[in-house]
Scaffold this motif. Structure first.
Motif: not given
Length: 286
Positions: A203-209, A262-269
């Motif tokens: 969740e933190g990674a999603v919000r940070e993005a 969104v690809s970067a988001l998945i990698a961040a999660i």
């Protein structure tokens, strides 16, 4: 999928030896429609494609490039839904009709979206005729079971290597223009499929993005998350739902301007989950 009985049910992407304890699953982006499947449908191919989590398989490339392994379905969801229990089937669409003891009734089957989708909103019944029971059995044996066996094998190997394994089951969801739904939904089966500290990291990674995020509403995780998430055994599972308008164009078919974000988001999660799993105080590692 191809008509050949030897056609693969899935692709394995990534290194032979995983560099991350996070395994990605993409069960609903398969686009290998056989001629026989298309002919059996009373709706056009474009309608069948609406069942897909469109192009989610292409979103995981950054996470794979960073060292994660991904298991990606080749068979389309119209043929068999890998996120359903193999008993979760509408008996009325099968001939001969299965015995009630072999069927697992659920809200999804009643809504027409069981193991083999039966109906679509706005289109009615999908298939011209009932499906022979032998064909359902073939799909289960050649597509459903091998996919889940591959996930199990990869997760056990990750746990043996890293002491923990985390499955990120990747999906996309129809957009809602009324603002009633978060852009990203994380499903942990209401706390039963993954340790709480891992979900918090995601969740933190999603919000940070810069995306809005919700947990378990309206998607709490399906069969894949329930089947493979065993936190007490060191194997965790989290369902990821992404608003399609974030990465697709206005037609919701082709990549849009947000695709790379969104690809970067998945990698961040994935990285956030892996980092939390490595943390000395992690509940998940205890």
């Amino acid at each position: 999928m191809a008509d050949s009985p030897s056609a693969p049910a899935f692709r394995r992407l990534g290194p032979d030896r995983a560099g991350s304890p996070v395994l990605l699953s993409v069960p609903h982006a398969g686009r290998d429609y056989s001629d026989s499947l298309i002919k059996a449908a009373r709706v056009p191919l474009a309608r069948l494609e609406m069942l897909e989590d469109r192009l989610v398989d292409r979103l995981v490339w950054r996470a794979v490039e960073a060292g994660s392994v991904a298991v990606v379905a080749e068979a389309p969801r119209a043929e068999i839904d890998l996120n359903r229990d193999e008993r979760e089937l509408d008996p009325g669409m099968v001939v001969p009709r299965p015995h009630a003891s072999t069927i697992l009734e659920s809200p999804r089957t009643r809504g027409g979206l069981g193991l083999v989708p039966a109906r679509m909103s706005g289109a009615g019944p999908i298939w011209r005729d009932r499906i022979p029971a032998a064909d359902i059995a073939r799909r289960i044996a050649r597509i459903h079971r091998p996919y889940h066996a591959a996930l199990s094998e990869e997760l056990v190997a990750l746990r043996e290597r890293f002491g923990i394994a985390i499955l990120l089951d990747c999906h996309s969801m129809p957009p809602r223009t009324d603002g009633s739904q978060a852009q990203i939904v994380l499903g942990d089966r209401h706390g039963s499929s993954i340790a709480a500290d891992l979900v918090a990291a995601a969740e933190g990674a999603v919000r940070e993005a810069g995306f809005s995020v919700a947990r378990n509403a309206p998607y709490a995780g399906g069969h894949i998350t329930a089947q493979h998430g065993r936190p007490q055994a060191g194997i965790h599972a989290l369902q990821l739902e992404i608003d399609r308008s974030l990465y697709l164009g206005p037609d919701l078919r082709a990549p849009g301007p947000g695709f790379d974000r969104v690809s970067a988001l998945i990698a961040a999660i994935v990285e956030a989950l892996a980092a939390q799993a490595r943390a000395p105080a992690s509940v998940a590692a205890e």
